[in-house]
Design a protein around this motif. Structure first.
Motif, PDB file in Angstrom:
ATOM      1  N   ASP A   1       0.700  -1.036  -0.115  1.00  0.00           N
ATOM      2  CA  ASP A   1      -0.055  -0.039   0.011  1.00  0.00           C
ATOM      3  C   ASP A   1       1.011   1.180  -0.012  1.00  0.00           C
ATOM      4  OD1 ASP A   1      -2.045   1.788   0.250  1.00  0.00           O
ATOM      5  OD2 ASP A   1      -2.305   1.529   2.238  1.00  0.00           O
ATOM      6  N   PHE A   2       0.964   2.026  -1.334  1.00  0.00           N
ATOM      7  CA  PHE A   2       2.004   2.879  -1.217  1.00  0.00           C
ATOM      8  C   PHE A   2       1.100   4.185  -1.350  1.00  0.00           C
ATOM      9  CE2 PHE A   2       4.337  -0.690  -3.085  1.00  0.00           C
ATOM     10  CZ  PHE A   2       5.400  -0.840  -2.416  1.00  0.00           C
ATOM     11  N   GLN A   3       1.600   5.225  -0.648  1.00  0.00           N
ATOM     12  CA  GLN A   3       0.873   6.370  -0.439  1.00  0.00           C
ATOM     13  C   GLN A   3       1.789   7.476  -1.604  1.00  0.00           C
ATOM     14  OE1 GLN A   3      -1.858   6.941   1.043  1.00  0.00           O
ATOM     15  NE2 GLN A   3      -1.815   4.809   1.720  1.00  0.00           N
ATOM     16  N   THR A   4       3.055   7.307  -1.860  1.00  0.00           N
ATOM     17  CA  THR A   4       3.840   8.099  -2.629  1.00  0.00           C
ATOM     18  C   THR A   4       4.668   7.108  -3.642  1.00  0.00           C
ATOM     19  OG1 THR A   4       5.452   8.270  -1.063  1.00  0.00           O
ATOM     20  CG2 THR A   4       3.862  10.121  -1.092  1.00  0.00           C
TER      21      THR A   4
ATOM     22  N   PRO B   1       9.069   4.100  -4.599  1.00  0.00           N
ATOM     23  CA  PRO B   1       9.090   5.116  -3.393  1.00  0.00           C
ATOM     24  C   PRO B   1      10.422   4.598  -2.572  1.00  0.00           C
ATOM     25  CG  PRO B   1       7.264   3.820  -2.612  1.00  0.00           C
ATOM     26  CD  PRO B   1       7.795   3.604  -4.235  1.00  0.00           C
ATOM     27  N   LYS B   2      11.078   5.519  -1.645  1.00  0.00           N
ATOM     28  CA  LYS B   2      12.168   5.075  -1.182  1.00  0.00           C
ATOM     29  C   LYS B   2      12.074   4.140   0.028  1.00  0.00           C
ATOM     30  CE  LYS B   2      14.228   9.652  -1.769  1.00  0.00           C
ATOM     31  NZ  LYS B   2      14.854  10.899  -1.141  1.00  0.00           N
ATOM     32  N   ASN B   3      10.892   3.763   0.331  1.00  0.00           N
ATOM     33  CA  ASN B   3      10.445   2.770   1.237  1.00  0.00           C
ATOM     34  C   ASN B   3      10.393   1.416   0.635  1.00  0.00           C
ATOM     35  OD1 ASN B   3       7.995   3.274   0.339  1.00  0.00           O
ATOM     36  ND2 ASN B   3       6.991   3.565   2.480  1.00  0.00           N
ATOM     37  N   CYS B   4      10.413   1.211  -0.656  1.00  0.00           N
ATOM     38  CA  CYS B   4       9.909   0.186  -1.234  1.00  0.00           C
ATOM     39  C   CYS B   4      11.015  -0.774  -1.383  1.00  0.00           C
ATOM     40  CB  CYS B   4       9.689   0.690  -2.757  1.00  0.00           C
ATOM     41  SG  CYS B   4       9.397  -1.184  -3.925  1.00  0.00           S
ATOM     42  N   HIS B   5      10.950  -2.064  -1.024  1.00  0.00           N
ATOM     43  CA  HIS B   5      12.060  -3.089  -1.129  1.00  0.00           C
ATOM     44  C   HIS B   5      13.222  -3.041  -2.221  1.00  0.00           C
ATOM     45  CE1 HIS B   5      14.438  -6.786  -0.423  1.00  0.00           C
ATOM     46  NE2 HIS B   5      13.876  -7.250  -1.410  1.00  0.00           N
ATOM     47  N   HIS B   6      12.497  -2.854  -3.307  1.00  0.00           N
ATOM     48  CA  HIS B   6      13.139  -2.574  -4.682  1.00  0.00           C
ATOM     49  C   HIS B   6      13.809  -1.277  -5.210  1.00  0.00           C
ATOM     50  CE1 HIS B   6      11.902  -6.796  -5.302  1.00  0.00           C
ATOM     51  NE2 HIS B   6      10.678  -6.407  -5.192  1.00  0.00           N
ATOM     52  N   PHE B   7      13.725  -0.512  -4.090  1.00  0.00           N
ATOM     53  CA  PHE B   7      14.032   0.935  -4.484  1.00  0.00           C
ATOM     54  C   PHE B   7      15.474   0.912  -4.942  1.00  0.00           C
ATOM     55  CE2 PHE B   7      15.899   5.032  -3.526  1.00  0.00           C
ATOM     56  CZ  PHE B   7      15.164   5.777  -4.148  1.00  0.00           C
TER      57      PHE B   7
ATOM     58  N   ASP C   1      -0.133  11.441  -6.449  1.00  0.00           N
ATOM     59  CA  ASP C   1      -1.322  11.296  -7.230  1.00  0.00           C
ATOM     60  C   ASP C   1      -1.623   9.923  -7.580  1.00  0.00           C
ATOM     61  OD1 ASP C   1      -2.681  10.807 -10.302  1.00  0.00           O
ATOM     62  OD2 ASP C   1      -2.733  12.884 -10.103  1.00  0.00           O
ATOM     63  N   ILE C   2      -3.038   9.671  -6.966  1.00  0.00           N
ATOM     64  CA  ILE C   2      -3.441   8.068  -6.685  1.00  0.00           C
ATOM     65  C   ILE C   2      -3.502   7.530  -8.156  1.00  0.00           C
ATOM     66  CG2 ILE C   2      -5.420   7.027  -6.319  1.00  0.00           C
ATOM     67  CD1 ILE C   2      -6.091   8.800  -4.068  1.00  0.00           C
ATOM     68  N   GLU C   3      -3.796   8.352  -9.172  1.00  0.00           N
ATOM     69  CA  GLU C   3      -4.002   7.839 -10.581  1.00  0.00           C
ATOM     70  C   GLU C   3      -2.521   7.017 -11.139  1.00  0.00           C
ATOM     71  OE1 GLU C   3      -5.592   8.736 -15.207  1.00  0.00           O
ATOM     72  OE2 GLU C   3      -6.138  10.056 -13.438  1.00  0.00           O
ATOM     73  N   LEU C   4      -1.604   7.976 -10.903  1.00  0.00           N
ATOM     74  CA  LEU C   4      -0.078   7.687 -11.189  1.00  0.00           C
ATOM     75  C   LEU C   4       0.224   6.438 -10.443  1.00  0.00           C
ATOM     76  CD1 LEU C   4       1.346  11.322 -12.016  1.00  0.00           C
ATOM     77  CD2 LEU C   4       0.818   9.563 -13.630  1.00  0.00           C
ATOM     78  N   ILE C   5       0.131   6.546  -9.057  1.00  0.00           N
ATOM     79  CA  ILE C   5       0.294   5.440  -8.207  1.00  0.00           C
ATOM     80  C   ILE C   5       0.035   4.119  -8.596  1.00  0.00           C
ATOM     81  CG2 ILE C   5       0.290   4.531  -5.708  1.00  0.00           C
ATOM     82  CD1 ILE C   5       0.382   7.349  -5.029  1.00  0.00           C
ATOM     83  N   ASN C   6      -1.298   4.193  -9.171  1.00  0.00           N
ATOM     84  CA  ASN C   6      -2.072   3.032  -9.485  1.00  0.00           C
ATOM     85  C   ASN C   6      -1.463   2.537 -11.079  1.00  0.00           C
ATOM     86  OD1 ASN C   6      -3.646   2.649  -7.504  1.00  0.00           O
ATOM     87  ND2 ASN C   6      -5.422   3.966  -8.572  1.00  0.00           N
ATOM     88  N   ILE C   7      -1.014   3.551 -11.830  1.00  0.00           N
ATOM     89  CA  ILE C   7      -0.114   3.034 -12.999  1.00  0.00           C
ATOM     90  C   ILE C   7       0.966   2.231 -12.807  1.00  0.00           C
ATOM     91  CG2 ILE C   7       0.845   4.045 -15.030  1.00  0.00           C
ATOM     92  CD1 ILE C   7      -1.195   6.087 -14.937  1.00  0.00           C
ATOM     93  N   TRP C   8       1.586   2.999 -11.712  1.00  0.00           N
ATOM     94  CA  TRP C   8       3.182   2.426 -11.434  1.00  0.00           C
ATOM     95  C   TRP C   8       2.826   0.971 -10.856  1.00  0.00           C
ATOM     96  CZ3 TRP C   8       4.877   1.387  -6.672  1.00  0.00           C
ATOM     97  CH2 TRP C   8       5.936   0.810  -6.093  1.00  0.00           C
TER      98      TRP C   8
END
Length: 393
Positions: free
Chosen positions: A155-158, A171-177, A206-213
């Motif tokens: 669940d990513f907010q950014t 995002p920077k807190n992602c395991h694959h960052f 932006d929620i739309e861009l986050i969902n695309i990613w």
């Protein structure tokens, strides 16, 4: 024989091995004339402080000499045509282009240079060498194969966006960052440092861009060293970062280290940009090396048997491939003696004037040319590049 002699054109030293003579090393700017000022204007004029140029921090000790093949080629051409040339002109021909020079370089901090074992590129830092290996070593140093792709889970907010390519990144807190960012920098040849780059990433909420990613599978690759550069660990590396770390650990497998490099002007493109900038600065700012080359050329010509003599009002040094010979009337024909008398009257004379002189005895031009050629070859006369002839004293 006479037809061949007549057809020979005057040789300009600039034709020697496509060399261009007489360059102006310093470009002198033309001073603009200011309109005359009144005495009151002169008194009230505020003096302008000259801005001092910032000193160029020298990281390298550089010396410049010339490629020996260049002076050898010039000497061979001068001997072939038997013409006297100014030593300054010969030296200027050599130094007129960087390609004829040779550079000796050492680091001021006594560190070693790193020459890559593929491509012959040379770097002054370890980090620069590693960066080049990673960016240019695919196929020759390591192979790249695609691994399975998976969509981001969480669940990513950014997320992040690259400021250069505008691509979406984790995002920077992602395991694959780390892996994703290194791979992105690698694929798009982004050369800024890793820390600088991640600080410039644009946060996106932006929620739309986050969902695309989130619906775009993350590309994953596997790296493996080729047999020539195998580090002996027999491992596969699942990120650019781990590949860089292994190259760092096994650095000696990929480079040759040298305390000093000697490189011709033709090969300076193999140097990293920092070294090239220092060479350019030294080449343009330091003029002592040009004087050193002049005296080096002078010594070289003397050792090679050239006759060095001062000539002209300013006593410039000239080099003649043929040493002067004392006159002995018993060795000269009557025609030669008559020609020498004409030359002595003017000290220096053109070939045309010698041919058109009104001799007491009729001399055919063919005979005059033949006698001049013989006396030049024997060392009684000397000829300059402009065709002027004088006694070889």
């Amino acid at each position: 024989f006479m037809t061949e002699y007549k057809s020979k054109k005057k040789v300009d030293v600039s034709s020697l091995s496509n060399l261009t003579l007489g360059p102006n090393w310093e470009t002198h700017s033309v001073k603009k004339l200011n309109p005359a000022r009144s005495s009151s204007e002169k008194k009230s004029r505020v003096p302008i402080k000259k801005k001092s140029k910032p000193e160029f921090k020298t990281l390298f000790d550089i010396s410049i000499t010339y490629d020996q093949s260049e002076i050898t080629n010039i000497k061979d051409k001068i001997r072939k045509y038997g013409i006297a040339y100014s030593v300054e002109e010969i030296a200027s021909t050599i130094i007129s282009t960087k390609d004829r020079l040779s550079f000796k370089i050492e680091q001021s901090n006594k560190e070693s240079f790193k020459e890559i074992l593929f491509g012959n590129k040379i770097f002054h830092t370890k980090s620069g060498a590693i960066d080049y290996i990673v960016r240019n070593g695919s196929d020759s140093v390591f192979t790249i194969s695609k691994n399975e792709e998976e969509k981001p889970n969480g669940d990513f907010q950014t997320i992040s966006r690259c400021p250069q390519t505008k691509d979406l990144l984790p995002p920077k807190n992602c395991h694959h960052f780390d892996n994703c960012v290194f791979q992105h920098m690698f694929e798009h040849n982004i050369t800024v440092g890793y820390e600088n780059y991640i600080n410039k990433l644009i946060p996106i909420d932006d929620i739309e861009l986050i969902n695309i990613w989130k619906n775009t599978p993350i590309k994953r690759f596997v790296y493996e060293f080729t047999s020539k550069f195998d580090t002996g660990r027999g491992r596969k590396y699942e990120s650019v970062k781990s590949l860089i770390n292994e190259i760092d650990r096994s650095f000696a497998k990929f480079v040759t280290e040298k305390k000093r490099i000697v490189i011709s002007g033709r090969e300076t493109d193999n140097l990293d940009n920092v070294i090239k900038e220092h060479i350019k600065d030294f080449y343009n700012r330091n003029h002592k090396w040009k004087k050193d080359i002049f005296f080096n050329v002078l010594i070289n010509l003397k050792k090679s048997g050239f006759h060095i003599f001062n000539y002209g009002d300013k006593k410039f040094k000239f080099a003649n491939p043929i040493k002067p010979r004392k006159f002995n009337d018993s060795e000269l024909s009557k025609n030669c003696i008559n020609i020498v008398k004409v030359i002595r009257k003017k000290k220096i004379i053109s070939k045309k004037e010698i041919l058109e002189y009104n001799y007491t005895e009729t001399l055919k031009k063919d005979i005059i040319l033949c006698e001049i050629k013989w006396m030049l070859k024997e060392g009684y006369l000397r000829q300059f590049k402009d065709g002027q002839i004088s006694i070889n004293e």
